[in-house]
Design an enzyme around this catalytic site. Structure first.
Site, PDB file in Angstrom:
ATOM      1  N   GLY A 126     -17.803  -1.633  -2.383  1.00 42.53           N
ATOM      2  CA  GLY A 126     -18.214  -2.466  -3.242  1.00 42.53           C
ATOM      3  C   GLY A 126     -17.012  -2.830  -4.304  1.00 42.53           C
ATOM      4  O   GLY A 126     -15.927  -2.391  -4.158  1.00 42.53           O
ATOM      5  N   TYR A 131       0.879  -1.176   0.001  1.00 38.04           N
ATOM      6  CA  TYR A 131       0.124   0.085   0.057  1.00 38.04           C
ATOM      7  C   TYR A 131       0.891   1.372  -0.120  1.00 38.04           C
ATOM      8  O   TYR A 131       1.306   1.737   1.159  1.00 38.04           O
ATOM      9  CB  TYR A 131      -0.977  -0.048   1.269  1.00 38.04           C
ATOM     10  N   PHE A 182     -14.095  -4.067   1.047  1.00 40.47           N
ATOM     11  CA  PHE A 182     -14.773  -3.555  -0.009  1.00 40.47           C
ATOM     12  C   PHE A 182     -16.166  -3.625   0.671  1.00 40.47           C
ATOM     13  O   PHE A 182     -17.176  -3.561  -0.129  1.00 40.47           O
ATOM     14  CB  PHE A 182     -15.014  -4.451  -1.319  1.00 40.47           C
TER      15      PHE A 182
HETATM   16  N1  LIG Z   1      -7.028  -8.816   1.301  1.00 42.44           N
HETATM   17  C1  LIG Z   1      -7.289  -8.137   0.216  1.00 42.44           C
HETATM   18  O1  LIG Z   1      -6.939  -8.585  -0.842  1.00 42.44           O
HETATM   19  C2  LIG Z   1      -7.706  -6.535   0.354  1.00 42.44           C
HETATM   20  C3  LIG Z   1      -8.283  -6.066  -0.785  1.00 42.44           C
HETATM   21  C4  LIG Z   1      -8.684  -4.687  -0.581  1.00 42.44           C
HETATM   22  C5  LIG Z   1      -8.506  -4.023   0.372  1.00 42.44           C
HETATM   23  N2  LIG Z   1      -8.130  -4.764   1.687  1.00 42.44           N
HETATM   24  C6  LIG Z   1      -8.343  -3.999   2.904  1.00 42.44           C
HETATM   25  O2  LIG Z   1      -9.713  -3.690   3.154  1.00 42.44           O
HETATM   26  C7  LIG Z   1      -9.820  -2.394   3.473  1.00 42.44           C
HETATM   27  C8  LIG Z   1     -11.355  -1.829   3.143  1.00 42.44           C
HETATM   28  O3  LIG Z   1     -11.065  -1.992   1.650  1.00 42.44           O
HETATM   29  P1  LIG Z   1     -11.201  -0.456   0.861  1.00 42.44           P
HETATM   30  O4  LIG Z   1     -10.524   0.626   1.533  1.00 42.44           O
HETATM   31  O5  LIG Z   1     -10.919  -0.689  -0.436  1.00 42.44           O
HETATM   32  O6  LIG Z   1     -12.858  -0.315   0.748  1.00 42.44           O
HETATM   33  P2  LIG Z   1     -14.001   0.188   1.497  1.00 42.44           P
HETATM   34  O7  LIG Z   1     -13.650   0.344   2.999  1.00 42.44           O
HETATM   35  O8  LIG Z   1     -15.466  -0.455   1.164  1.00 42.44           O
HETATM   36  O9  LIG Z   1     -14.250   1.550   1.118  1.00 42.44           O
HETATM   37  C9  LIG Z   1     -13.345   2.375   1.058  1.00 42.44           C
HETATM   38  C10 LIG Z   1     -13.830   3.684   0.168  1.00 42.44           C
HETATM   39  O10 LIG Z   1     -15.082   4.368   0.303  1.00 42.44           O
HETATM   40  C11 LIG Z   1     -14.745   5.529   0.663  1.00 42.44           C
HETATM   41  N3  LIG Z   1     -15.225   5.922   2.263  1.00 42.44           N
HETATM   42  C12 LIG Z   1     -15.033   5.260   3.334  1.00 42.44           C
HETATM   43  N4  LIG Z   1     -15.760   5.865   4.287  1.00 42.44           N
HETATM   44  C13 LIG Z   1     -16.948   6.400   3.891  1.00 42.44           C
HETATM   45  C14 LIG Z   1     -17.932   7.076   4.241  1.00 42.44           C
HETATM   46  N5  LIG Z   1     -18.182   7.142   5.396  1.00 42.44           N
HETATM   47  N6  LIG Z   1     -18.786   7.616   3.297  1.00 42.44           N
HETATM   48  C15 LIG Z   1     -18.563   7.662   2.049  1.00 42.44           C
HETATM   49  N7  LIG Z   1     -17.319   7.125   1.467  1.00 42.44           N
HETATM   50  C16 LIG Z   1     -16.473   6.390   2.465  1.00 42.44           C
HETATM   51  C17 LIG Z   1     -13.514   5.812   0.856  1.00 42.44           C
HETATM   52  O11 LIG Z   1     -12.935   7.166   0.334  1.00 42.44           O
HETATM   53  P3  LIG Z   1     -12.547   8.197   1.484  1.00 42.44           P
HETATM   54  O12 LIG Z   1     -10.961   7.974   1.749  1.00 42.44           O
HETATM   55  O13 LIG Z   1     -12.564   9.623   0.651  1.00 42.44           O
HETATM   56  O14 LIG Z   1     -13.311   8.016   2.431  1.00 42.44           O
HETATM   57  C18 LIG Z   1     -12.608   4.725  -0.251  1.00 42.44           C
HETATM   58  O15 LIG Z   1     -12.760   5.284  -1.442  1.00 42.44           O
HETATM   59  C19 LIG Z   1      -8.512  -1.594   2.991  1.00 42.44           C
HETATM   60  O16 LIG Z   1      -8.348  -0.243   3.369  1.00 42.44           O
HETATM   61  C20 LIG Z   1      -7.544  -2.636   3.008  1.00 42.44           C
HETATM   62  O17 LIG Z   1      -6.992  -2.458   4.279  1.00 42.44           O
HETATM   63  C21 LIG Z   1      -7.627  -5.899   1.580  1.00 42.44           C
END
Ligand SMILES: NC(=O)c1ccc[n+]([C@@H]2O[C@H](COP(=O)([O-])OP(=O)(O)OC[C@H]3O[C@@H](n4cnc5c(N)ncnc54)[C@H](OP(=O)(O)O)[C@@H]3O)[C@@H](O)[C@H]2O)c1
Length: 304
Positions: A221, A69, A217
């Site tokens: 999503g 990351y 996600f």
């Molecule tokens: N094991 C794996 O393969 C894998 C893959 C992907 C991710 N991950 C982990 O899982 C975590 C979560 O996944 P993710 O960050 O991709 O997706 P997520 O948590 O589903 O969503 C994050 C997205 O939503 C926005 N967001 C967050 N809180 C919000 C809110 N309250 N209102 C509106 N928008 C909001 C964020 O933008 P802003 O920054 O503008 O809030 C960002 O664009 C990652 O941070 C990572 O640590 C693991």
């Protein structure tokens, strides 16, 4: 629901091996830039450090990260180190190995079993620790994980890693890994509108065995993979989420997080954000309780 008095403790706790965490945690993938793997637009360093420190003030004690990351100028692990070291005793940092990027940001071929030690050591260096709390082996396909997981089990035996997890897996992978070493968590793509068909079975298997299931996600999503902010709520699926959100004076992101937490006491949340207001909102979602009727309505939202 944007109260800054609601802490992550409102979500309840779960154990990753012998380590207790609040079920509402934090994903570090959004701290480094405008999109998850965007090299062009690094985040504001102080803002990202502020988000991490605020997360801990709000009771978050489970952070998900990875050495891969990073944007051109920011590394999630180094931000965590800068913001939070010396680390509080109750903070659990979970990282993942398998994928890797070269210094220019280009994805490398998936690590060989021999390369996993180097990836673990890279995380240790960046985080400034002498052991890692939890390491997930992140798979890139349906094949056997035995050689890779066996290599991580050796690092666990050597004391570099306390607990092991697996990511992007099915039920057969879980059984295969458990024959080699204990598994404390499974991290898969899963949310109201994503990944349910693929992961329902492994989510259930984890629940039966007391293993944490940690969806990614859950808010964004599929759009999450490409850096979009959130689901926009103007389609059929979104309107159900929006109606439930309005009934609680909550946001759709909060309803999506609450829905995942309602999938079982072993389900944790790791919402990713670089936005301090979104952080407060996400933590408060741990206090949002949905009725059986609301869960049924949301449950009929189909897996896109
Ligand atoms: N094991 C794996 O393969 C894998 C893959 C992907 C991710 N991950 C982990 O899982 C975590 C979560 O996944 P993710 O960050 O991709 O997706 P997520 O948590 O589903 O969503 C994050 C997205 O939503 C926005 N967001 C967050 N809180 C919000 C809110 N309250 N209102 C509106 N928008 C909001 C964020 O933008 P802003 O920054 O503008 O809030 C960002 O664009 C990652 O941070 C990572 O640590 C693991």
């Amino acid at each position: 629901m944007t109260s800054e008095t609601i802490t992550a403790a409102a979500s309840g706790t779960w154990k990753l091996g012998d380590l207790t965490v609040n079920r509402l945690g934090f994903g570090a993938m959004r701290l480094t830039g405008s999109a998850a793997f965007d090299l062009g637009t690094p985040s504001d360093r102080e803002r990202s450090i502020g988000v991490l420190r605020r997360a801990l003030e709000l009771g978050v004690n489970h952070i998900d990260t990875a050495a891969f990351y990073f944007s051109s100028l920011r590394s999630a692990n180094e931000l965590i180190n800068r913001a939070l070291a010396p680390y509080p005793d109750d903070l659990v940092i979970v990282t993942k190995v398998g994928p890797g990027r070269d210094p220019s940001g280009k994805w490398l071929p998936w690590a060989t079993p021999e390369q996993l030690r180097g990836q673990v050591e890279e995380n240790l260096r960046q985080l400034g620790r002498d052991h890692l709390d939890v390491v997930n082996l992140r798979l890139n396909g349906p094949g056997s994980l035995a050689e890779h997981f066996g290599a991580l089990a050796e690092l666990r035996d050597a004391g570099l890693v306390r607990h092991l997890g697996i990511s992007n897996v099915g039920p057969a992978h879980l059984a295969e890994a458990q024959a080699i070493a204990p598994v404390v968590c499974v991290q898969n793509r899963y949310g109201l509108e994503t990944g349910r068909a693929d992961s329902d079975e492994v989510l259930r298997a984890c629940g039966e065995q007391g293993i944490a299931f940690v969806p990614f996600f859950a808010i964004a999503g599929e759009a999450g993979a490409f850096g979009a902010s959130s689901n926009d709520g103007d389609d059929g699926q979104g309107s159900e989420v929006l109606a439930v959100a309005r009934a609680h004076g909550a946001t759709e992101a909060q309803v999506r997080l609450a829905w995942t937490l309602h999938q079982g006491p072993h389900v944790l949340a790791i919402p990713g954000t670089g936005n301090p207001d979104h952080l407060v909102e996400n933590v408060a979602a741990g206090a949002l309780r949905l009725s059986a009727d609301e869960l049924a309505r949301l449950g009929s939202v189909h897996d896109g």
